[in-house]
Write an enzyme that holds these catalytic residues in place. Structure first.
Site, short mmCIF file in Angstrom:
data_model
loop_
_atom_site.label_atom_id
_atom_site.label_comp_id
_atom_site.label_asym_id
_atom_site.label_seq_id
_atom_site.Cartn_x
_atom_site.Cartn_y
_atom_site.Cartn_z
N THR A 144 -34.87 5.20 18.57
CA THR A 144 -34.15 5.28 19.87
C THR A 144 -35.21 5.39 20.98
O THR A 144 -35.71 4.36 21.44
CB THR A 144 -33.17 6.47 19.92
N THR A 204 -33.18 15.74 16.20
CA THR A 204 -32.63 14.38 16.25
C THR A 204 -33.53 13.56 15.43
O THR A 204 -34.30 12.76 15.91
CB THR A 204 -32.67 13.70 17.61
#
Lengths: 408, 408
Positions: A162, A199
Site C-alpha cells: 500500500t 498493518t
C-alpha cells in the site's frame, strides 16, 4: 493517496533471491480495486497436506477477512489451501456487506481453484470503511489460477503493497539430516505498525514438514519476539495477518530441528525489520535494548514507551542525543523504574547513570553517533533480569506528509 | 531551542483580566537560566493562613523539585507560603546535585522572604538532565521579594513559559452569602502533555477559605476531569505541578459552596483547554466525547486512544474526515468495544453506525466540517453508560519543527 515517489533511505539494496518452495505457487494481477497501473491482488496456492498456522490482530474492531481466517486456522490440511490478498481496500468496518464480500471472494476462489472454501484464506489492506468492490477481484480469479508459478513470489510481494516504498522478502535454507529445507517469506507494512501486530500482512512458506498445532505454537512464540516488538507509530491495524504455510514437500520432518526454528526466527526478524525500515517517513532505524528490568514484560513496556514517544522520535529525527526524553519515557511507561538506578547508552557511549549524566559523557560524541542511520539505545533499569529488544524508526515530516492526506 | 515566532492560531484573542487575590502577590525577573532577554523566574508569596493543595506528575522519574513539593503539601498553613518557579531548566534527572539545587533555592528563598523552608515550594521547567544554575536564581531573590505586587500575576504567567506561544490565565468570581470570592489561575504547557498531568505548571489562587484536606480532595477530583483529560502528544513530563492556594482573605468559607467548586472547575478546564490550544504545532482544537462505554474508565481509555493516535491526529491536520482511523483507535485501545454497536459523529453529522458508514453520510459534508478550527468527535460504544470527554489537537509539521531541534 499521497504520492510516494521516493524509496525509503533505509531500504535494502535489492529484493533478495527467494528459493522456490515446492508445493507453493503464486500469481498476481491488476484488479483495479483502487490503484491504477499496478498489481493489487495476489493468489497463492498450497499443495494438499500443507499445514497452515496464523496470528492475527487483537483489535476489537478487526476486519471481516481476519475474522474469517481466524475461524479457519487449524482445519483439515489434506486439501491444500489458497490465500487471496488484495491491496487498496481493507474491507474493514464494512458491516454485513463486508462479510458478504468475504463470502463471495472465498466461494469464488474455491470454485475456480478446487480448494474447499474452508481452506481459502483472504486478506485485504488499504482504506478502512469503504465498500469493497469484490467483483473486480472475482473477475481476475481465472487469470490468477491459470498463471500460477512457483517462481512468482516476488510479484506477489509487490501486489500487496500500500504505502510501502519497497517490496519485502526474506529467506533461509537449512540442512536437516543431509537434506535442504527452505523458508521464504514476504511482507507488507509501513504505518499503523504497533505491538499486537500491525498493518502488516506477512506470508511465509516452507517445504519443511511440521504438523499444524506445533506450527501454530512456534509461530505465535516467534511473533512475540519479532513482529510484536516493532512499532512505527503506536497505531494497530484492524487487518494484521501473519500466516505460515508448511507444505512438507521436502519430505523432511522439521518439527524438532532447532536450526529450522532458528531460520524461521531469522526470516521473521528480517521481515519485521524491513517493515520498520519502510516506516512512513523513516530516516533512522532504531534498536532499543532494555535490560535489568523487573521482568521481561516490564522491559517490553519500557522499550515500547521509548519507541512510541513522539518526543524521543522527533529528537532522533533531529539527530539530537536528547537522553532526557528517554528518561521521561521510562518515567511515564507505568512499569517499575528507579531514577537513580538507570543506566543509558547510545551505542557504546555511556550517557547517564546513578541518576545523572555520566562525568565522561561528551555531547559532541553522542551528537556524532546520532548522525548514523542505524542507532542503538541501551537502557539498564538496574532492578532485575528482565530484558527485551524492540525496534522503531524516527518521526519526521515525511510521516505527516503521507498521513495528513492518505485518501486524497 | 527552536525559534517559535508565531503565536498559536488557536490562542485566545487576549490574556484575560485577572482579579487581584487578596493575600497573594507576585514578581518576576530575568535570571538568565537559559533564555536571554526575557523573564524566566517568578516568585509568588501567600499570606499567613493560606491553605496549599497540590497534584503532581506520577512519572517514576520525577524531578527533584516535584519530590520536594510532594513532601511539603499538607504542612502548617499559619506561616503563609512561597512559590518559586523558573523556566529554561527542569532540574530533572540531575541526581544528587539536583536535590542540592532545590535545597539551595528553598533555603535562600526562606531566608530572603521569611517564609519557613517547609512552606517554600519550587518548580522548574525546561531541558531535562542538565546542571541547574541555581545561583543565577538565588541572585535575583532580593529583587523578587522587594518587587512583590498583587497585580503582577500576568507577568508571572509569562516568566514560566517555555515553548508556549502565549501566556495562559483564567479567572472567575462567585458570590457566596452576598460576598465576592475570586479565583485566578495561570498555566504553562504546550508539549509533553498527556494524562497523569503533563509538562504543565499550573498555579491557582483564591481568596476563598477552605481547609487544606478538603482543598486537596477537590483539587485532585477536578484535575481528573480537566488536566488529566487533555493530551498533546501522549508524553508525560517529569515535572508536572498543579497547585491551588486558598488565602482565605475574603473571610468567606467556600467549603460547601457549590458555586465555588464549579467556578474552580471552569478555571481549570479553561486553563487545560488553553494548554491544548498551545499544543506544539497545533492548528485544530478537538473535543472527543465518548458515551455508551462499559464504564467511565473504559470511556477515557477509548477517548485517549483516539486523542493520541498519530493517524487520527494527522488526518485531522489534513482536514480529512477519515473515520476509519477512529474505528482503528477504538479497536486497539484495549477497552471493551463491539464493532457493530459503534456510532460515530463528526459534530452533528452521523458518520457510522451498525458496523458501517451511515446511508445518509456524505463525505463532502464531513470534509466541510473538518475545515473548522474547533472540531467535535462523538463516539457512542452502545455498551453501557460510561462517559468521558477529552481534548487534544492535531499533529502537524509544526510539531516536528519544534521537537526535532528543541535544544539547539
Amino acid at each position: 493517496m499521497a504520492k510516494i515517489t521516493k524509496v525509503s533511505p533505509l531500504a535494502p539494496a535489492a529484493f533478495p533471491e527467494l528459493p522456490v518452495i515446492a508445493g507453493a505457487s503464486f500469481a498476481s494481477a491488476e484488479a483495479g480495486v483502487r490503484y491504477k497501473n499496478r498489481t493489487d491482488v495476489m493468489l497463492a496456492l498450497l499443495a494438499p497436506g500443507t499445514a497452515v498456522a496464523g496470528v492475527f490482530t487483537r483489535s476489537a474492531t478487526r476486519s471481516a477477512p481476519v475474522l474469517d481466517c481466524q475461524a479457519k486456522i487449524g482445519g483439515d490440511a489434506s486439501a491444500g489451501a489458497a490465500i487471496l490478498v488484495n491491496s487498496g481496500n481493507s474491507n474493514a468496518f464494512t458491516g454485513h456487506r463486508g462479510q458478504l464480500s468475504v463470502k463471495e471472494l472465498t466461494e469464488e476462489t474455491a470454485r475456480v481453484t478446487g480448494v474447499p472454501v474452508s481452506r481459502v484464506f483472504t486478506a485485504s489492506t488499504g482504506v478502512i470503511g469503504e465498500p469493497m468492490p469484490h467483483e473486480r477481484i472475482v473477475a481476475k480469479l481465472d487469470e490468477l489460477n491459470t498463471a500460477q508459478d512457483p517462481e512468482k513470489i516476488r510479484d506477489a510481494a509487490r501486489a500487496i503493497m500500500t504505502t510501502d516504498t519497497f517490496p519485502k522478502g526474506s529467506a533461509r535454507t537449512v540442512e536437516i539430516g543431509g537434506k535442504t529445507v527452505s523458508i521464504a517469506g514476504i511482507a507488507k507494512g509501513s504505518g499503523m505498525i504497533a505491538p499486537d501486530m500491525a498493518t502488516m500482512l506477512v506470508y511465509i512458506f516452507t517445504d519443511g514438514k511440521v504438523e499444524q498445532a506445533r506450527l501454530q505454537t512456534e509461530l505465535a512464540a516467534i511473533c512475540d519476539k519479532t513482529f510484536n516488538c516493532i512499532t512505527v507509530d503506536s497505531d494497530t491495524s484492524t487487518s494484521d495477518s501473519l500466516m505460515l504455510c508448511a507444505t512438507g514437500a521436502s519430505g523432511v520432518d522439521a518439527t524438532d530441528a532447532e536450526a529450522f526454528w532458528e531460520a524461521l526466527y531469522e526470516v521473521m526478524l528480517d521481515l519485521a525489520h524491513q517493515v520498520v525500515k519502510d516506516g512512513e517517513g523513516a530516516t533512522k532505524f532504531v534498536e532499543i535494548q532494555i535490560t535489568g528490568a523487573a521482568s521481561d514484560a516490564d522491559a517490553k513496556v519500557h522499550g515500547m514507551a521509548i519507541a512510541n514517544s513522539p518526543l524521543v522520535k522527533t529528537a532522533i529525527a533531529g539527530q539530537d542525543p536528547n537522553w532526557g526524553r528517554i528518561v521521561m519515557a521510562i518515567g511515564k511507561s507505568g512499569a517499575a523504574a528507579e531514577r537513580d538506578r538507570l543506566t543509558i547508552h547510545f551505542g557504546d557511549i555511556l550517557v547517564a547513570q546513578h541518576g545523572w549524566v555520566s562525568p565522561d559523557y561528551k555531547e559532541a560524541d553522542a551528537a556524532e553517533h546520532m548522525k548514523q542511520q542505524d542507532l542503538l539505545i541501551r537502557v539498564d533499569l538496574g532492578l532485575g533480569t528482565g530484558a527485551c529488544t524492540v525496534w522503531t524508526c524516527d518521526l519526521t515530516h515525511g510521516y505527516i506528509d503521507i498521513n495528513a492526506d492518505y485518501r486524497s
